[in-house]
Scaffold this motif. Structure first.
Motif, PDB file in Angstrom:
ATOM      1  N   GLU A 177       0.841  -1.207   0.000  1.00  0.00           N
ATOM      2  CA  GLU A 177       0.000   0.000   0.000  1.00  0.00           C
ATOM      3  C   GLU A 177       0.872   1.251   0.000  1.00  0.00           C
ATOM      4  O   GLU A 177       0.664   2.176  -0.772  1.00  0.00           O
ATOM      5  N   ASP A 178       1.873   1.229   0.877  1.00  0.00           N
ATOM      6  CA  ASP A 178       2.765   2.371   1.006  1.00  0.00           C
ATOM      7  C   ASP A 178       3.590   2.563  -0.265  1.00  0.00           C
ATOM      8  O   ASP A 178       3.734   3.684  -0.763  1.00  0.00           O
ATOM      9  N   ALA A 179       4.112   1.448  -0.791  1.00  0.00           N
ATOM     10  CA  ALA A 179       4.992   1.553  -1.958  1.00  0.00           C
ATOM     11  C   ALA A 179       4.233   2.086  -3.178  1.00  0.00           C
ATOM     12  O   ALA A 179       4.751   2.925  -3.923  1.00  0.00           O
ATOM     13  N   ILE A 180       3.030   1.612  -3.386  1.00  0.00           N
ATOM     14  CA  ILE A 180       2.264   2.068  -4.553  1.00  0.00           C
ATOM     15  C   ILE A 180       1.860   3.531  -4.361  1.00  0.00           C
ATOM     16  O   ILE A 180       1.894   4.327  -5.295  1.00  0.00           O
ATOM     17  N   GLU A 181       1.547   3.889  -3.139  1.00  0.00           N
ATOM     18  CA  GLU A 181       1.225   5.285  -2.824  1.00  0.00           C
ATOM     19  C   GLU A 181       2.398   6.210  -3.172  1.00  0.00           C
ATOM     20  O   GLU A 181       2.228   7.254  -3.757  1.00  0.00           O
ATOM     21  N   ARG A 182       3.591   5.764  -2.805  1.00  0.00           N
ATOM     22  CA  ARG A 182       4.785   6.608  -2.995  1.00  0.00           C
ATOM     23  C   ARG A 182       5.577   6.250  -4.252  1.00  0.00           C
ATOM     24  O   ARG A 182       6.767   6.564  -4.364  1.00  0.00           O
ATOM     25  N   LEU A 183       4.957   5.552  -5.176  1.00  0.00           N
ATOM     26  CA  LEU A 183       5.698   4.967  -6.293  1.00  0.00           C
ATOM     27  C   LEU A 183       6.569   5.958  -7.084  1.00  0.00           C
ATOM     28  O   LEU A 183       7.753   5.662  -7.304  1.00  0.00           O
TER      29      LEU A 183
END
Lengths: 729, 171
Positions: A51-57
């Motif tokens: 979730e975090d990685a895709i948010e901050r991609l």
């Protein structure tokens, strides 16, 4: 070929191998995750990282670009297939490579890089044994993890014996493997460029993880001096430590291995010496390790998926294949039916809709019945059935309905789009049921005449082999309205939700539920309430489903505020309240309804736990029952309550261990899918007709399960609540 | 390393049918010799405090010697107890090649270098990779495939793995 014929053909030719392998993987998954103490924690952790990685991609990709440049490699972001292939072809041409050896990668399948390179006269060799078998056979993968899963050992032996000039025919798996190892070993050793995928890439160090069991990815990297890694942009995670939960989950979720034999954590360019295997003079330590590294991250629709509230979760997918292996339909038909141009299985709809478009996704999307067995199987908890529903809705919107003039006036749905006539029929089943009950028994007789059945098959695609539900003249709500309650000083008060089937078809199970609850000193009401919207939702008619959700909550919330519990008999409707209503209603309405709704046997269990006496219920003297829980009920973790209650009442309970009965709502009624539905159901039939079960009373929680069991077995079936009611009037 | 990590590691290897032997530095050469078969190549084990020079192992082989070898001897950077995994370094002496292009891989790990679980392993990788830009292979059991219709060991990599654990002499 019609869809039904194609599915029958695939089941006949590939079904046995697919079934054997996927079921084996799936059993392995259950065994392997059961040995983890912190399975749920790991899943939560994995989900949070994604979730975090895709948010901050975008930010992570920038960081990765810098990191890789500092490490001495190159990061190239490709917009689409052509862009990626053009870059890769240049790298291969600059290296003057004659052969590229590849380690299995779905992303490279997605961009069809083999064809692009072969057009330049470059030899491309797949080194994963399964993938190589397919390359030799000129076939497409049928599974994300095990691409040649549809081929039996005999078929592979036949293929090799035919294609290669062999002195002795190959036979055993050992011989076939050894042959492939020797053939591929030489091809790898002389290759110039190694192409791999990347399961994860870390932004902090530029480390990529490659998950394999054979060691081909290791050889592909070690034996060549130029590495090209191809991956979707969604593979980036922030740090090295973030890979840990995935590493522990990926093998277990996919093939049921605690961990695969090799997990390469490469921070390219790697430091392993460059070897020429003909060199008999230079010791390894004196060889240099001049290596070139290119990471090609492919967008190809992914950044747009990231902006799409319904498709975004697809990007959390770690390509483990758990959704395929746990899917009862996939277990029968495999990825050649249940898949698009690249990806297969439950999550494939999201991928294909995102990277290829709705047309590709439409070809197989209906094979997801929304049973939700994949939801618990998924290590990152992706709501795969929801993605399938949304895509179905979008596909409905793209198709022009042929018979709109016929149904627009008759169907009260909320669809601006144009689902097919069949979808509108099943989606508006509430109206069908109302008319059916009002005109029963004539409606039942009429519906079952040969003429009607032929017409229904032709116009609506309702398979004539499947028995239709029989509507009762008196609905549960009507029956209840004419009744005096016997409960004076109730322990609790409840509203029994009259779901579509209980109200119009399975009225006896509704009456049994009222009687059991009243016997347990519960004040029960059965008001008139709209159907849950499960039927339209299954057809991808999301706005109609939302309309139902709003009407249901409007009717039930006042009862909840009045202190009543909501008791639900039909598990697929309870699952709507708990799961899908989250997407259809505002948060507080959803929480209030979901938080106060219980499956009927779960509710009885709760009453017994809180002091109600089991003696009130009809006792069984060790009567033997065979119980099949509903798929969505199992996803909600509610299978055990029924078993516990039945056992307390003195039943000897055998529970089914198959993933799904194969019916799942309207699926088994549809001519295209009838055969698949029966094939899936055969596992359940086999279990319930074997020596230990053939004399047992059959009970099942869901309407569709009961209908499927009625079709498959020669003995009557009931809802478990009917056992508890006994002869109670 | 705790005693329990060592025990966990040994029993995890046992469930994979990976033969494992615990030995001391003084008995190492003797132990190693019972595990090697055919032409054997290896990379130096100096960091572990043992030498291959007294054995029949061809240390620092040429690529051709590597290709002809049956057994390869390498150190592991560390081991992960609950999975029974060893971490092969991606070093300039060719440990990765010697562990992979052979039929039988004999890997030597120090008892002190067994971490209990994956979380500890990744904490170690994180630190190491951020400082040295290193690579590593987590290897668990032999190379395997089920693509040919049945589970077969030795798909592309070694058919067999043998683990030798070096314990402190004074125990």
């Amino acid at each position: 070929m019609s869809d039904a014929e194609e599915l029958r053909h695939l089941m006949a030719t590939e079904g046995d191998a697919i079934s054997l392998n996927t079921k084996g993987f799936n059993r392995g998954r259950y065994d392997s995750v059961s040995r983890l103490d912190d399975y749920d924690e790991l899943k939560d952790k994995a989900r949070a990282i994604k979730e975090d990685a895709i948010e901050r991609l975008p930010e992570l990709i920038d960081q990765l670009e810098e990191t890789i440049a500092e490490n001495g490699g190159t990061l190239y972001i490709a917009d689409d297939e052509d862009d990626a292939n053009e870059y890769i072809r240049e790298v291969v041409a600059d290296r003057e490579a004659e052969r590229v050896v590849k380690s299995k990668s779905m992303t490279s399948e997605e961009i069809e890089v083999n064809e692009a390179l072969e057009a330049d006269g470059v030899e491309v060799v797949e080194t994963d044994l399964g993938e190589w078998v397919l390359q030799v056979a000129d076939e497409a993968p049928s599974h994300i993890v095990a691409p040649a899963i549809h081929k039996s050992r005999d078929a592979i032996a036949e293929l090799f014996n035919e294609r290669f000039d062999l002195d002795e025919p190959l036979e055993t798996a050992e011989e076939l493997t050894q042959f492939a190892r020797e053939q591929l070993g030489e091809l790898i050793e002389d290759a110039q460029v190694g192409m791999t995928g990347a399961n994860f890439v870390t932004a902090d160090t530029g480390t990529m993880a490659l998950v394999t069991s054979e060691g081909n990815a290791r050889k592909t990297v070690a034996a060549t001096d130029t590495q090209i890694a191809v991956a979707g942009v969604e593979k980036v995670v922030p740090t090295v430590e973030d890979m840990q939960p995935f590493v522990e989950l990926i093998g277990r979720s996919g093939t049921g291995q605690d961990i695969t034999a090799y997990l390469s954590l490469l921070t390219p360019p790697v430091g392993t010496p460059n070897v020429d295997f003909g060199d008999d003079e230079t010791p390894l330590s004196e060889l240099d390790a001049d290596r070139d590294f290119h990471l090609v991250l492919i967008d190809n629709g992914r950044m747009a998926m990231r902006e799409d509230d319904d498709l975004r979760e697809t990007l959390y997918c770690i390509r483990c294949s758990a959704c395929s292996n746990s899917c009862a339909n996939f277990q029968q038909v495999g990825g050649h039916a249940f898949g698009g141009e690249t990806y297969s299985g439950g999550i494939a709809t999201g991928w294909e809709a995102g990277i290829e478009g709705l047309d590709t996704a439409a070809e197989f999307n209906d094979l997801c019945t929304g049973c939700s067995r994949c939801v618990d199987a998924c290590p990152v908890k992706i709501d795969i059935p929801w993605i399938n529903t949304v895509v179905r809705d979008r596909i409905n919107g793209e198709k022009e309905g042929q018979f709109d003039f016929l149904v627009d006036g008759l169907t009260p749905d909320e669809e601006d789009t144009s689902p097919s006539l069949q979808k509108r029929f099943f989606g508006n089943f509430e109206t069908v049921a109302k008319v059916g009950s009002a005109l029963a028994p004539a409606s039942n007789w009429l519906a079952n005449t040969t003429v009607s059945r032929q017409a229904m098959q032709r116009v609506l695609g309702v398979d004539a082999r499947r028995e239709l539900p029989k509507f009762t003249r008196e609905t549960l709500v009507e029956w209840f309205a004419d009744r005096e309650t016997a409960v004076r000083n109730p322990d609790r008060r409840a509203v029994l939700y009259p779901d579509l089937y209980t109200n119009h078809v399975q009225v006896e199970r509704g009456k049994a539920a009222v009687r059991v609850l009243e016997a347990l000193n519960i004040d029960v009401v059965v008001p008139k309430v709209a159907s849950s919207g499960r039927a339209p939702l299954s057809q991808g008619m999301v706005s109609t489903a939302r309309d139902h959700a709003e009407r249901v909550s409007a009717a039930l919330l006042p009862h909840i505020e009045d202190g009543r519990d909501v008791v639900v008999i039909e598990p697929s409707d309870l699952a709507m309240f708990h799961r899908e209503y989250k997407r259809l209603l505002d948060q507080s309405t959803h929480e209030s309804l979901a938080g106060n709704s219980y499956e009927v046997m779960e509710y009885v269990y709760g009453l017994l736990e809180n002091g109600a006496s089991v003696d009130i219920l009809t006792p069984a003297m060790g009567e033997r029952v065979a119980y099949h829980s509903h798929c969505q009920q199992r996803t909600l973790g509610l299978e055990g309550h029924t078993t516990a209650v039945l056992e307390r009442c003195g039943y000897d309970v055998l529970t089914s261990d198959v993933e799904c009965c194969g019916m799942a709502g309207s699926f088994g009624y549809k001519s295209d899918y009838y055969d698949v539905s029966v094939a899936v159901g055969n596992d359940l039939r086999d279990q319930f007709t074997d020596a230990d079960a053939s004399d047992r009373t059959v009970v099942a929680s869901g309407t569709s399960c009961l209908e499927q069991l009625d079709d498959l077995l020669e003995r009557p079936t009931r809802h478990p609540i009917q056992l508890l009611a006994g002869d109670r009037r | 390393m705790s005693a329990s990590s060592l025990d966990t590691f040994v029993s995890a290897l046992d469930t994979q049918d990976v033969p494992c032997e615990r030995t001391t530095r003084s008995s190492f050469v003797e132990t190693l010799e019972t595990h090697i078969r055919g032409p054997t190549v290896g990379v130096p084990l100096g960091d572990l405090g043992v030498e291959l020079s007294e054995t029949d192992v061809t240390v620092d082989p040429t690529p051709a010697q590597l290709k002809a070898a049956h057994t390869g001897v390498t150190p592991a950077s560390f081991a992960i107890a609950d999975y029974g995994s060893v971490v092969i370094p991606d070093s300039s002496d060719g440990a990765e090649l010697v562990s992979l292009f052979v039929n039988r891989h004999v890997v030597v790990v120090e008892a002190e270098d067994i971490v209990p679980e994956m979380e500890a392993a990744f904490a170690r990788f994180g630190e190491q990779f951020r400082t040295h830009l290193d690579s590593g292979i987590i290897a668990t059991g032999p190379s395997a495939t089920a693509d040919m219709g049945d589970l077969v060991f030795g798909a592309h990599g070694p058919k067999e793995v043998h683990v030798i654990i070096l314990e402190p002499t004074d125990e």
